[in-house]
Scaffold this motif. Structure first.
Motif, PDB file in Angstrom:
ATOM      1  N   LEU A  47       0.826  -1.208   0.000  1.00  0.00           N
ATOM      2  CA  LEU A  47       0.000   0.000   0.000  1.00  0.00           C
ATOM      3  C   LEU A  47       0.864   1.263   0.000  1.00  0.00           C
ATOM      4  CD1 LEU A  47      -2.796  -1.113   2.489  1.00  0.00           C
ATOM      5  CD2 LEU A  47      -2.849  -1.143  -0.024  1.00  0.00           C
ATOM      6  N   MET A  48       1.964   1.234   0.735  1.00  0.00           N
ATOM      7  CA  MET A  48       2.876   2.377   0.773  1.00  0.00           C
ATOM      8  C   MET A  48       3.489   2.622  -0.608  1.00  0.00           C
ATOM      9  SD  MET A  48       6.421   2.831   2.898  1.00  0.00           S
ATOM     10  CE  MET A  48       7.145   1.472   1.979  1.00  0.00           C
ATOM     11  N   VAL A  49       3.927   1.550  -1.255  1.00  0.00           N
ATOM     12  CA  VAL A  49       4.490   1.679  -2.606  1.00  0.00           C
ATOM     13  C   VAL A  49       3.427   2.234  -3.553  1.00  0.00           C
ATOM     14  CG1 VAL A  49       5.360   0.374  -4.603  1.00  0.00           C
ATOM     15  CG2 VAL A  49       6.288  -0.055  -2.318  1.00  0.00           C
ATOM     16  N   GLY A  50       2.205   1.731  -3.433  1.00  0.00           N
ATOM     17  CA  GLY A  50       1.115   2.255  -4.258  1.00  0.00           C
ATOM     18  C   GLY A  50       0.862   3.728  -4.002  1.00  0.00           C
ATOM     19  N   ALA A  51       0.898   4.124  -2.735  1.00  0.00           N
ATOM     20  CA  ALA A  51       0.683   5.537  -2.393  1.00  0.00           C
ATOM     21  C   ALA A  51       1.749   6.420  -3.042  1.00  0.00           C
ATOM     22  CB  ALA A  51       0.683   5.712  -0.878  1.00  0.00           C
ATOM     23  N   LEU A  52       2.964   5.930  -3.097  1.00  0.00           N
ATOM     24  CA  LEU A  52       4.051   6.707  -3.693  1.00  0.00           C
ATOM     25  C   LEU A  52       4.038   6.661  -5.223  1.00  0.00           C
ATOM     26  CD1 LEU A  52       6.917   5.647  -1.260  1.00  0.00           C
ATOM     27  CD2 LEU A  52       5.772   7.878  -1.359  1.00  0.00           C
ATOM     28  N   GLN A  53       3.811   5.464  -5.777  1.00  0.00           N
ATOM     29  CA  GLN A  53       3.906   5.278  -7.225  1.00  0.00           C
ATOM     30  C   GLN A  53       2.679   5.780  -7.985  1.00  0.00           C
ATOM     31  OE1 GLN A  53       6.536   4.053  -8.968  1.00  0.00           O
ATOM     32  NE2 GLN A  53       7.732   3.747  -7.116  1.00  0.00           N
ATOM     33  N   CYS A  54       1.556   5.863  -7.329  1.00  0.00           N
ATOM     34  CA  CYS A  54       0.307   6.155  -8.038  1.00  0.00           C
ATOM     35  C   CYS A  54      -0.195   7.581  -7.811  1.00  0.00           C
ATOM     36  CB  CYS A  54      -0.762   5.147  -7.618  1.00  0.00           C
ATOM     37  SG  CYS A  54      -0.288   3.428  -7.935  1.00  0.00           S
ATOM     38  N   ARG A  55       0.653   8.448  -7.314  1.00  0.00           N
ATOM     39  CA  ARG A  55       0.230   9.819  -6.992  1.00  0.00           C
ATOM     40  C   ARG A  55      -0.287  10.581  -8.199  1.00  0.00           C
ATOM     41  NH1 ARG A  55       5.395  11.671  -3.653  1.00  0.00           N
ATOM     42  NH2 ARG A  55       6.287  10.479  -5.355  1.00  0.00           N
ATOM     43  N   SER A  56       0.254  10.334  -9.356  1.00  0.00           N
ATOM     44  CA  SER A  56      -0.142  11.106 -10.531  1.00  0.00           C
ATOM     45  C   SER A  56      -1.140  10.351 -11.407  1.00  0.00           C
ATOM     46  CB  SER A  56       1.095  11.492 -11.343  1.00  0.00           C
ATOM     47  OG  SER A  56       1.760  10.330 -11.793  1.00  0.00           O
ATOM     48  N   THR A  57      -1.853   9.413 -10.796  1.00  0.00           N
ATOM     49  CA  THR A  57      -2.863   8.663 -11.552  1.00  0.00           C
ATOM     50  C   THR A  57      -4.247   9.040 -11.032  1.00  0.00           C
ATOM     51  OG1 THR A  57      -3.012   6.754 -10.063  1.00  0.00           O
ATOM     52  CG2 THR A  57      -1.239   6.714 -11.713  1.00  0.00           C
ATOM     53  N   ALA A  58      -5.255   8.470 -11.661  1.00  0.00           N
ATOM     54  CA  ALA A  58      -6.632   8.726 -11.255  1.00  0.00           C
ATOM     55  C   ALA A  58      -7.046   7.880 -10.048  1.00  0.00           C
ATOM     56  CB  ALA A  58      -7.567   8.433 -12.435  1.00  0.00           C
ATOM     57  N   HIS A  59      -6.142   7.058  -9.540  1.00  0.00           N
ATOM     58  CA  HIS A  59      -6.482   6.135  -8.451  1.00  0.00           C
ATOM     59  C   HIS A  59      -5.946   6.665  -7.122  1.00  0.00           C
ATOM     60  CE1 HIS A  59      -7.833   3.412 -11.517  1.00  0.00           C
ATOM     61  NE2 HIS A  59      -6.672   3.586 -12.142  1.00  0.00           N
ATOM     62  N   ALA A 109       8.660  -3.220  -8.289  1.00  0.00           N
ATOM     63  CA  ALA A 109       8.803  -3.861  -9.594  1.00  0.00           C
ATOM     64  C   ALA A 109       7.443  -4.098 -10.240  1.00  0.00           C
ATOM     65  CB  ALA A 109       9.567  -5.174  -9.454  1.00  0.00           C
ATOM     66  N   GLY A 110       6.442  -4.386  -9.437  1.00  0.00           N
ATOM     67  CA  GLY A 110       5.098  -4.620  -9.960  1.00  0.00           C
ATOM     68  C   GLY A 110       4.335  -3.351 -10.293  1.00  0.00           C
ATOM     69  N   ALA A 111       4.845  -2.208  -9.848  1.00  0.00           N
ATOM     70  CA  ALA A 111       4.144  -0.945 -10.059  1.00  0.00           C
ATOM     71  C   ALA A 111       4.085  -0.541 -11.527  1.00  0.00           C
ATOM     72  CB  ALA A 111       4.796   0.157  -9.230  1.00  0.00           C
TER      73      ALA A 111
END
Length: 154
Positions: A47-59, A109-111
């Motif tokens: 979830l932390m990686v998602g919070a960092l990697q997905c900041r500029s997405t619609a999610h 890696a999965g991001a």
């Protein structure tokens, strides 16, 4: 007679070394609490990686992740304490940071997968409002073999 006394001394030394090695070997295995803690840490790291990697997405992973951390701060801390204790008991306190970093790198890696942000946002939203036991149950189902978890204790 000297041969027998040497054998007794050698036998006693071997017995002592085995008895001292047994606790060390047991400490290197992962008990149930440490495995559960690793699974929860794996979820939190995803979830932390998602919070960092997905900041500029619609999610919206970040908002749900922050809610998850706020709601489950005590549980996250308790699980991390269990993990740190595991590594200290195994005589590998420094390996805790490597363990946590390897988890984060694995999720990073999965991001690159286009569905990563959507799926991570959905998971973050789901777990943010759950109880500790519900979060642990989801982590147990999702993260059956967390990276870095070795042999389990019987």
């Amino acid at each position: 007679m000297k041969t027998n006394s040497k054998m007794v001394v050698c036998g006693a030394a071997a017995l002592l070394s085995v008895s001292l090695a047994a606790p060390a070997a047991a400490q290197n295995c992962w008990n149930g609490a440490a495995v559960k803690a690793a699974k929860v840490r794996d979820m939190q790291t995803l979830l932390m990686v998602g919070a960092l990697q997905c900041r500029s997405t619609a999610h919206d992973v970040l908002g749900h992740y922050n809610r998850f951390v706020k709601t489950h701060r005590a549980a996250i801390s308790a699980h991390n304490d269990i993990l740190k204790t595991h590594f200290v008991r195994a005589g590998k306190a420094r390996d805790y940071d490597r363990f946590a970093t390897a988890m984060a790198n694995g999720h990073s890696a999965g991001a690159g997968n286009p569905a990563f942000c959507k799926e991570t946002a959905a998971l973050a939203e789901q777990v943010a409002g759950l109880s500790r036991s519900e979060v642990e149950a989801i982590a147990d189902r999702m993260f059956t073999a967390p990276k870095g978890v070795g042999r389990t204790c019987s």
